[in-house]
Motif scaffolding. Structure first.
Motif, short mmCIF file in Angstrom:
data_model
loop_
_atom_site.label_atom_id
_atom_site.label_comp_id
_atom_site.label_asym_id
_atom_site.label_seq_id
_atom_site.Cartn_x
_atom_site.Cartn_y
_atom_site.Cartn_z
N LYS A 1 -71.66 -37.06 -31.62
CA LYS A 1 -71.92 -37.52 -32.99
C LYS A 1 -70.61 -37.49 -33.77
CE LYS A 1 -76.77 -36.12 -33.19
NZ LYS A 1 -77.80 -35.32 -33.90
N TRP A 2 -69.76 -38.49 -33.50
CA TRP A 2 -68.42 -38.51 -34.08
C TRP A 2 -68.35 -39.41 -35.31
CZ3 TRP A 2 -66.22 -43.31 -34.42
CH2 TRP A 2 -66.67 -44.30 -33.55
N THR A 3 -67.38 -39.11 -36.16
CA THR A 3 -67.00 -39.98 -37.28
C THR A 3 -65.48 -39.94 -37.38
OG1 THR A 3 -69.02 -39.42 -38.49
CG2 THR A 3 -67.25 -40.46 -39.74
N TYR A 4 -64.86 -41.09 -37.49
CA TYR A 4 -63.40 -41.20 -37.55
C TYR A 4 -63.04 -41.67 -38.95
CZ TYR A 4 -58.70 -42.58 -35.81
OH TYR A 4 -57.36 -42.70 -35.57
N LEU A 5 -62.25 -40.88 -39.66
CA LEU A 5 -61.89 -41.20 -41.05
C LEU A 5 -60.42 -41.58 -41.14
CD1 LEU A 5 -62.59 -41.40 -44.04
CD2 LEU A 5 -62.24 -38.93 -44.24
N SER A 6 -60.17 -42.86 -41.38
CA SER A 6 -58.79 -43.34 -41.53
C SER A 6 -58.34 -43.21 -42.98
CB SER A 6 -58.68 -44.82 -41.12
OG SER A 6 -58.74 -44.97 -39.72
N GLY B 1 -59.59 -36.32 -57.36
CA GLY B 1 -61.04 -36.14 -57.23
C GLY B 1 -61.79 -37.45 -57.07
N ASN B 2 -61.07 -38.56 -57.02
CA ASN B 2 -61.70 -39.88 -56.91
C ASN B 2 -61.17 -40.64 -55.71
OD1 ASN B 2 -63.14 -39.64 -59.47
ND2 ASN B 2 -61.12 -39.87 -60.42
N TYR B 3 -62.04 -41.39 -55.09
CA TYR B 3 -61.62 -42.23 -53.97
C TYR B 3 -62.64 -43.34 -53.75
CZ TYR B 3 -65.08 -39.62 -51.22
OH TYR B 3 -66.25 -39.05 -50.76
N ILE B 4 -62.22 -44.35 -52.99
CA ILE B 4 -63.11 -45.44 -52.60
C ILE B 4 -63.32 -45.35 -51.10
CG2 ILE B 4 -63.37 -47.95 -52.48
CD1 ILE B 4 -61.28 -48.08 -54.81
N LEU B 5 -64.57 -45.37 -50.67
CA LEU B 5 -64.88 -45.30 -49.25
C LEU B 5 -64.96 -46.72 -48.69
CD1 LEU B 5 -65.47 -43.07 -47.14
CD2 LEU B 5 -67.90 -43.53 -47.50
N GLY B 6 -64.21 -46.96 -47.63
CA GLY B 6 -64.22 -48.26 -46.98
C GLY B 6 -64.72 -48.16 -45.56
N GLY B 7 -64.55 -49.25 -44.83
CA GLY B 7 -65.02 -49.29 -43.45
C GLY B 7 -63.89 -49.52 -42.47
N GLU B 8 -64.06 -50.52 -41.60
CA GLU B 8 -63.09 -50.81 -40.54
C GLU B 8 -61.86 -51.55 -41.04
OE1 GLU B 8 -62.92 -50.12 -37.39
OE2 GLU B 8 -64.90 -49.52 -36.71
N HIS C 1 -72.33 -41.33 -41.35
CA HIS C 1 -71.60 -42.35 -40.59
C HIS C 1 -71.40 -41.92 -39.14
CE1 HIS C 1 -70.48 -43.01 -44.86
NE2 HIS C 1 -70.60 -44.27 -44.52
N ILE C 2 -72.51 -41.72 -38.45
CA ILE C 2 -72.45 -41.27 -37.06
C ILE C 2 -71.96 -42.39 -36.16
CG2 ILE C 2 -73.77 -40.28 -35.13
CD1 ILE C 2 -73.51 -38.46 -37.59
N GLN C 3 -70.98 -42.09 -35.31
CA GLN C 3 -70.36 -43.03 -34.38
C GLN C 3 -69.82 -44.26 -35.11
OE1 GLN C 3 -73.12 -43.63 -31.10
NE2 GLN C 3 -72.66 -41.61 -30.26
N GLN C 4 -69.14 -43.98 -36.21
CA GLN C 4 -68.51 -45.03 -37.01
C GLN C 4 -67.11 -44.62 -37.42
OE1 GLN C 4 -70.82 -46.63 -40.36
NE2 GLN C 4 -72.65 -45.75 -39.46
N ARG C 5 -66.23 -45.63 -37.60
CA ARG C 5 -64.95 -45.40 -38.26
C ARG C 5 -65.09 -45.84 -39.71
NH1 ARG C 5 -59.42 -47.26 -37.95
NH2 ARG C 5 -60.10 -49.36 -37.35
N ILE C 6 -64.72 -44.95 -40.61
CA ILE C 6 -64.70 -45.25 -42.04
C ILE C 6 -63.28 -45.02 -42.54
CG2 ILE C 6 -67.14 -44.82 -42.48
CD1 ILE C 6 -66.42 -41.99 -43.34
N SER C 7 -63.02 -45.42 -43.76
CA SER C 7 -61.67 -45.28 -44.31
C SER C 7 -61.76 -44.91 -45.78
CB SER C 7 -60.89 -46.58 -44.13
OG SER C 7 -61.57 -47.67 -44.72
N VAL C 8 -60.63 -44.50 -46.34
CA VAL C 8 -60.63 -44.01 -47.72
C VAL C 8 -59.33 -44.41 -48.41
CG1 VAL C 8 -59.69 -41.75 -47.05
CG2 VAL C 8 -61.05 -41.96 -49.15
N VAL C 9 -59.45 -44.78 -49.68
CA VAL C 9 -58.29 -45.16 -50.49
C VAL C 9 -58.49 -44.60 -51.90
CG1 VAL C 9 -59.31 -47.38 -51.17
CG2 VAL C 9 -56.82 -47.11 -51.22
N ALA C 10 -57.40 -44.30 -52.58
CA ALA C 10 -57.49 -43.80 -53.95
C ALA C 10 -57.97 -44.89 -54.89
CB ALA C 10 -56.13 -43.28 -54.41
N GLU C 11 -58.71 -44.49 -55.92
CA GLU C 11 -59.17 -45.46 -56.91
C GLU C 11 -57.99 -45.99 -57.72
OE1 GLU C 11 -62.20 -43.85 -59.39
OE2 GLU C 11 -63.79 -44.21 -57.93
#
Length: 209
Positions: A144-149, A162-169, A199-209
């Protein structure tokens, strides 16, 4: 919630420990040498020596492993495989501190950030090895992995907003057209994912607002 942070002495690992501790979570630092993180509970053991029994009972294991020298870069794959093997078939979720070079820059998912002409040559070996580890992770249906870029500009000393935007691939830009995130805000996103776990078995990503 019981969380283990592997490589907790590193810059990102220590911030993840602190963020989780500040939220009142039950945190154990997994470190090779003396614990320098904020965690009071410690497993002092090399990542490659960890066994399934060492990680038994944790709801989440966060992998903050990093390697930077040419001879160490293949360990991105071997370390991740070892951690996957230790939690294989279990309910324990494995969250991975990933890289940005493997994020896609087109909707067809045929071109990655690291393929671009402006991507610095000095970072290509790191991005390539981390990308390879991600592709190997995608094949693990027993974990049950999640990869956070992180964003492209991953700032070790950046402010905690304290703020961010969650993205995907795909590489996500903020309202200023930037791809940037501080280590501190990334830690917030990682602990949010540990707590919410959607987000099980998914790669997600994060960027500052």
């Amino acid at each position: 919630m019981k969380i283990a942070v592997v490589c907790a002495n590193g810059k990102e690992g220590s911030l993840i420990v602190k963020e989780a501790m500040d939220r009142g979570l039950d945190v154990t630092a997994v470190v090779r040498g003396e614990n320098r993180s904020a965690a009071e509970k410690v497993i002092q053991k090399d990542l490659f020596q960890l066994t399934a029994s060492d990680l038994e009972g944790f709801d989440v294991v966060i992998d903050a492993f990093g390697a930077w020298t040419p001879e160490e870069l293949p360990k991105h794959s071997t370390s991740l495989k070892h951690l996957c093997d230790t939690v294989s078939g279990k309910d324990t979720r494995l969250l991975v501190v990933g890289g940005a070079g493997s994020l896609y820059v087109n909707t067809e998912h045929t071109a990655q950030v690291m393929d671009g002409p402006d991507f610095p040559d000095i970072f290509k070996p790191l991005a390539s090895n981390m990308g390879k580890a991600l592709e190997e992770l995608r094949a693990r249906k027993d974990v049950k992995w999640t990869y956070l870029s992180p964003a492209g500009d991953f700032r070790a000393d950046g402010a905690r907003t304290g703020n961010y935007i969650l993205g995907g691939e795909e590489l996500t830009l903020n309202s200023k057209g930037e791809s940037v995130i501080s280590y501190a805000d990334y830690a917030i996103a990682m602990v949010d994912e540990a707590v919410n776990g959607g987000h099980i078995q998914q790669r997600i990503s994060v960027v500052a607002e």
